[in-house]
Design an enzyme around this catalytic site. Structure first.
Site, PDB file in Angstrom:
ATOM      1  N   PRO A 136      34.419 -24.912 117.973  1.00 51.10           N
ATOM      2  CA  PRO A 136      33.645 -24.564 116.700  1.00 51.10           C
ATOM      3  C   PRO A 136      34.425 -22.653 116.484  1.00 51.10           C
ATOM      4  CG  PRO A 136      32.749 -24.414 119.458  1.00 51.10           C
ATOM      5  CD  PRO A 136      34.059 -24.838 119.598  1.00 51.10           C
ATOM      6  N   TYR A 143      35.111 -13.692 122.449  1.00 44.93           N
ATOM      7  CA  TYR A 143      36.006 -13.038 122.898  1.00 44.93           C
ATOM      8  C   TYR A 143      36.489 -12.405 122.280  1.00 44.93           C
ATOM      9  CZ  TYR A 143      40.898 -12.162 124.220  1.00 44.93           C
ATOM     10  OH  TYR A 143      42.582 -11.883 124.050  1.00 44.93           O
ATOM     11  N   THR A 180      40.027 -13.927 128.648  1.00 46.61           N
ATOM     12  CA  THR A 180      40.386 -14.281 128.099  1.00 46.61           C
ATOM     13  C   THR A 180      40.768 -15.803 127.260  1.00 46.61           C
ATOM     14  OG1 THR A 180      42.085 -14.910 129.734  1.00 46.61           O
ATOM     15  CG2 THR A 180      42.816 -12.484 129.160  1.00 46.61           C
ATOM     16  N   PRO A 231      44.770 -33.093 125.200  1.00 44.58           N
ATOM     17  CA  PRO A 231      43.990 -32.251 124.519  1.00 44.58           C
ATOM     18  C   PRO A 231      44.105 -32.372 122.963  1.00 44.58           C
ATOM     19  CG  PRO A 231      43.563 -31.532 126.223  1.00 44.58           C
ATOM     20  CD  PRO A 231      44.343 -31.930 126.487  1.00 44.58           C
ATOM     21  N   THR A 253      44.540  -7.938 121.610  1.00 43.00           N
ATOM     22  CA  THR A 253      44.339  -8.440 120.850  1.00 43.00           C
ATOM     23  C   THR A 253      45.186  -9.498 119.155  1.00 43.00           C
ATOM     24  OG1 THR A 253      44.039 -11.276 120.486  1.00 43.00           O
ATOM     25  CG2 THR A 253      42.746  -9.511 121.231  1.00 43.00           C
ATOM     26  N   ASP A 254      45.512  -9.963 118.838  1.00 48.96           N
ATOM     27  CA  ASP A 254      45.364 -10.270 117.091  1.00 48.96           C
ATOM     28  C   ASP A 254      44.205 -10.513 116.802  1.00 48.96           C
ATOM     29  OD1 ASP A 254      46.031 -12.980 118.496  1.00 48.96           O
ATOM     30  OD2 ASP A 254      48.168 -12.694 117.299  1.00 48.96           O
ATOM     31  N   GLU A 255      43.962 -11.400 117.970  1.00 48.54           N
ATOM     32  CA  GLU A 255      42.309 -11.919 117.170  1.00 48.54           C
ATOM     33  C   GLU A 255      41.464 -11.068 116.966  1.00 48.54           C
ATOM     34  OE1 GLU A 255      41.303 -15.366 120.430  1.00 48.54           O
ATOM     35  OE2 GLU A 255      43.687 -15.463 120.687  1.00 48.54           O
ATOM     36  N   LYS A 300      36.521  -8.237 122.480  1.00 51.48           N
ATOM     37  CA  LYS A 300      37.895  -7.415 121.806  1.00 51.48           C
ATOM     38  C   LYS A 300      38.222  -5.929 121.909  1.00 51.48           C
ATOM     39  CE  LYS A 300      41.665  -7.966 125.043  1.00 51.48           C
ATOM     40  NZ  LYS A 300      41.735  -7.255 125.861  1.00 51.48           N
TER      41      LYS A 300
HETATM   42  P1  NAD Z   1      44.123 -13.762 132.766  1.00 53.13           P
HETATM   43  O1  NAD Z   1      42.933 -14.014 131.846  1.00 53.13           O
HETATM   44  O2  NAD Z   1      45.660 -13.861 133.472  1.00 53.13           O
HETATM   45  O3  NAD Z   1      43.982 -12.158 133.403  1.00 53.13           O
HETATM   46  C1  NAD Z   1      43.159 -11.040 133.254  1.00 53.13           C
HETATM   47  C2  NAD Z   1      43.239 -10.245 134.746  1.00 53.13           C
HETATM   48  O4  NAD Z   1      41.843  -9.864 134.624  1.00 53.13           O
HETATM   49  C3  NAD Z   1      42.703 -11.110 135.641  1.00 53.13           C
HETATM   50  O5  NAD Z   1      43.709 -10.755 136.754  1.00 53.13           O
HETATM   51  C4  NAD Z   1      41.695 -10.959 136.692  1.00 53.13           C
HETATM   52  O6  NAD Z   1      41.316 -11.035 137.710  1.00 53.13           O
HETATM   53  C5  NAD Z   1      40.944  -9.941 135.307  1.00 53.13           C
HETATM   54  N1  NAD Z   1      39.771  -9.019 135.690  1.00 53.13           N
HETATM   55  C6  NAD Z   1      39.466  -9.211 134.795  1.00 53.13           C
HETATM   56  N2  NAD Z   1      37.657  -9.186 134.755  1.00 53.13           N
HETATM   57  C7  NAD Z   1      38.060  -7.754 135.086  1.00 53.13           C
HETATM   58  C8  NAD Z   1      37.693  -7.130 135.865  1.00 53.13           C
HETATM   59  N3  NAD Z   1      35.733  -6.977 135.341  1.00 53.13           N
HETATM   60  N4  NAD Z   1      37.624  -6.124 136.465  1.00 53.13           N
HETATM   61  C9  NAD Z   1      39.055  -5.619 137.106  1.00 53.13           C
HETATM   62  N5  NAD Z   1      39.654  -6.860 136.780  1.00 53.13           N
HETATM   63  C10 NAD Z   1      39.670  -8.042 136.151  1.00 53.13           C
HETATM   64  O7  NAD Z   1      45.105 -12.595 131.007  1.00 53.13           O
HETATM   65  P2  NAD Z   1      46.126 -12.183 130.619  1.00 53.13           P
HETATM   66  O8  NAD Z   1      46.631 -13.356 129.412  1.00 53.13           O
HETATM   67  O9  NAD Z   1      46.816 -12.115 131.229  1.00 53.13           O
HETATM   68  O10 NAD Z   1      45.977 -11.303 128.951  1.00 53.13           O
HETATM   69  C11 NAD Z   1      45.648  -9.455 129.802  1.00 53.13           C
HETATM   70  C12 NAD Z   1      44.945  -9.576 128.480  1.00 53.13           C
HETATM   71  O11 NAD Z   1      46.334  -8.575 127.295  1.00 53.13           O
HETATM   72  C13 NAD Z   1      43.831  -9.380 128.080  1.00 53.13           C
HETATM   73  O12 NAD Z   1      42.381  -7.587 127.707  1.00 53.13           O
HETATM   74  C14 NAD Z   1      43.742  -9.974 127.083  1.00 53.13           C
HETATM   75  O13 NAD Z   1      42.803 -10.213 126.348  1.00 53.13           O
HETATM   76  C15 NAD Z   1      45.442  -9.424 125.862  1.00 53.13           C
HETATM   77  N6  NAD Z   1      46.353  -9.963 125.685  1.00 53.13           N
HETATM   78  C16 NAD Z   1      46.616 -11.529 125.733  1.00 53.13           C
HETATM   79  C17 NAD Z   1      46.785 -12.640 125.079  1.00 53.13           C
HETATM   80  C18 NAD Z   1      47.356 -13.992 125.608  1.00 53.13           C
HETATM   81  O14 NAD Z   1      47.990 -14.846 125.029  1.00 53.13           O
HETATM   82  N7  NAD Z   1      47.713 -14.456 126.618  1.00 53.13           N
HETATM   83  C19 NAD Z   1      46.997 -12.413 123.977  1.00 53.13           C
HETATM   84  C20 NAD Z   1      46.880 -10.863 123.401  1.00 53.13           C
HETATM   85  C21 NAD Z   1      46.525 -10.091 124.337  1.00 53.13           C
HETATM   86  P1  TYD Z   2      45.071 -20.984 124.124  1.00 55.30           P
HETATM   87  O1  TYD Z   2      45.970 -20.840 124.878  1.00 55.30           O
HETATM   88  O2  TYD Z   2      42.872 -21.005 123.746  1.00 55.30           O
HETATM   89  O3  TYD Z   2      44.865 -19.903 122.762  1.00 55.30           O
HETATM   90  P2  TYD Z   2      43.666 -18.732 121.141  1.00 55.30           P
HETATM   91  O4  TYD Z   2      42.419 -19.992 121.660  1.00 55.30           O
HETATM   92  O5  TYD Z   2      44.195 -17.118 122.473  1.00 55.30           O
HETATM   93  O6  TYD Z   2      44.818 -18.861 120.425  1.00 55.30           O
HETATM   94  O7  TYD Z   2      44.595 -21.817 121.962  1.00 55.30           O
HETATM   95  C1  TYD Z   2      45.867 -21.570 121.228  1.00 55.30           C
HETATM   96  C2  TYD Z   2      45.660 -23.228 120.000  1.00 55.30           C
HETATM   97  O8  TYD Z   2      45.658 -24.215 120.917  1.00 55.30           O
HETATM   98  C3  TYD Z   2      44.292 -22.605 119.903  1.00 55.30           C
HETATM   99  O9  TYD Z   2      44.310 -22.867 117.912  1.00 55.30           O
HETATM  100  C4  TYD Z   2      43.006 -23.823 120.480  1.00 55.30           C
HETATM  101  C5  TYD Z   2      44.755 -24.873 121.252  1.00 55.30           C
HETATM  102  N1  TYD Z   2      44.753 -25.735 121.679  1.00 55.30           N
HETATM  103  C6  TYD Z   2      44.480 -27.457 121.674  1.00 55.30           C
HETATM  104  O10 TYD Z   2      44.384 -27.734 120.481  1.00 55.30           O
HETATM  105  N2  TYD Z   2      43.956 -27.572 122.867  1.00 55.30           N
HETATM  106  C7  TYD Z   2      43.519 -27.019 124.915  1.00 55.30           C
HETATM  107  O11 TYD Z   2      43.281 -28.076 125.298  1.00 55.30           O
HETATM  108  C8  TYD Z   2      43.675 -25.921 124.266  1.00 55.30           C
HETATM  109  C9  TYD Z   2      43.254 -24.974 125.712  1.00 55.30           C
HETATM  110  C10 TYD Z   2      44.254 -25.038 123.300  1.00 55.30           C
END
Ligand code: NAD
Ligand code: TYD
Length: 332
Positions: A269, A145, A82, A200, A121-123, A149
């Protein structure tokens, strides 16, 4: 319901499991590979819930999936790599988990004839300077990423069209809250500020994110699981947008730090400038976010301050090596 929750030991997945086991009385099996981001401790308070089972395995391992899916009424897939920065440095695991893993789960759901929810994800829509993305917006991912997705989402939709599968997709905006691994913006800045370490900020810090509390996103996913129309995509965005620099300044205020901690470092990047998501479609199903960013951020900072036992082992483990690899030169 009997649910198979893949990736349930991660950040959002563990909130989802807690809500479904405690508030809905669902019997949950978690399948998780326990990568650096997954931790069984995240599920400590549901371990004793009726019907709870933990299976250690990868979603791309058909045998582990077959064992875990036994008896399930539905599969909800959170499992993913993620972190965008890690996808830029090492995309391999992203391709494997998102492409092969999603395929393996779809095959298992199809064989078992059960409903499937893909957490996305919205990404996948890319960056938007003005306005807001809807479910009709074209996919234009910018990073390994988001590209992988988006590939997973398209595979899900391909299974819907070809096999008539009862599959749905929920796309969330940036999540925050307790249990988030500290590589992500908010927990990274909170822990650094609490330690008096540099903060940072990439580029000019004016990138905008649409913040949703993880419990709100978890509830949106549950809502789509229970009430969504098969084959449909639902966006779930948070109630507030905020530039990164404002997030960091508020964290400094909440932790009692100083603005001098801010260090502007080389931009990521292909960095997406702004994300913005319309949630009208999932709101029409009866969901709405409960937590405003201003309050949720204060609560989240307090949680990290009070739960050193959760993050101390992380900060001294794999994370330290990652942090030095990624930020070492920029932060001296
Ligand atoms: P996270 O990185 O905290 O957790 C990911 C989990 O998936 C971990 O427990 C990891 O062990 C498990 N995992 C990874 N690869 C695996 C595999 N091959 N098989 C089984 N388990 C595996 O992630 P998160 O932030 O909780 O995100 C969960 C979901 O939500 C993801 O699909 C992510 O794309 C989506 N999402 C996250 C965000 C965000 O801001 N964090 C926003 C929108 C969508
Ligand atoms: P992040 O938490 O990695 O989520 P995403 O890239 O999925 O949006 O980053 C959130 C925002 O913060 C993104 O614009 C990148 C920025 N960022 C920093 O400026 N410094 C950092 O050290 C990190 C991890 C993210």
């Amino acid at each position: 319901m009997r649910l198979l929750v893949c990736g349930g030991a991660g950040f959002i997945g563990s909130h989802f499991v807690r809500i479904r086991a405690r508030e809905h009385g669902d019997e949950v099996t978690v399948l998780d590979k326990l990568t650096y981001a997954g931790r069984e401790e995240n599920l400590a308070d549901v371990r004793d819930a009726a019907g709870f089972r933990f299976v250690h395995g990868a979603i791309e391992d058909a045998d582990a999936v077959a064992d875990a899916v036994e008896g399930a009424d539905a599969i909800v897939n959170f499992a993913a790599e993620t972190h965008v920065d890690r996808s830029i440095a090492e995309p391999d695991a992203f391709v494997r988990t998102h492409a092969l893993g999603t395929y393996t789960l779809l095959e298992a759901a199809r064989a078992a004839g059960v409903r499937y929810v893909q957490v996305s994800t919205d990404e996948v829509y890319g960056s938007i300077e003005e306005g807001t993305f809807t479910e009709e917006s074209p996919l234009a991912p910018s990073s390994p990423y988001s590209a992988t997705k988006a590939g997973a989402d398209l595979l899900v939709l391909g299974y819907v069209h070809t096999y008539g599968m009862e599959a749905l997709i929920v796309r969330g905006s940036n999540n925050y809250g307790p249990y988030q691994y500290p590589e992500k913006l908010i927990p990274l800045m909170v822990l650094n500020a609490l330690h008096g370490d540099k903060l940072p900020v990439y580029g000019d810090g004016q990138q905008v994110r649409n913040w949703i509390h993880a419990t709100d996103f978890a509830r949106a996913i549950g809502h789509v699981l229970d009430h969504g129309v098969p084959g449909e995509v639902y966006n779930a965005g948070g109630p507030d947008e905020c530039p990164n620099l404002d997030v960091v300044l508020r964290i400094i205020e909440l932790t009692g730090g100083s603005d001098d901690l801010i260090e502007y470092v080389t931009d990521r990047p292909g960095h997406d400038r702004r994300y913005s998501l319309s949630s009208d479609k999932v709101r029409a199903l009866g969901w709405e976010p409960r937590v405003r960013f201003h309050d949720g951020l204060a609560e989240t900072v307090a949680w990290y301050r009070d739960n050193a036992a959760w993050w101390e082992p992380i900060r001294s483990g794999e994370y330290r090596a990652y942090y030095e690899r990624h930020y070492g030169r920029a932060l001296g």
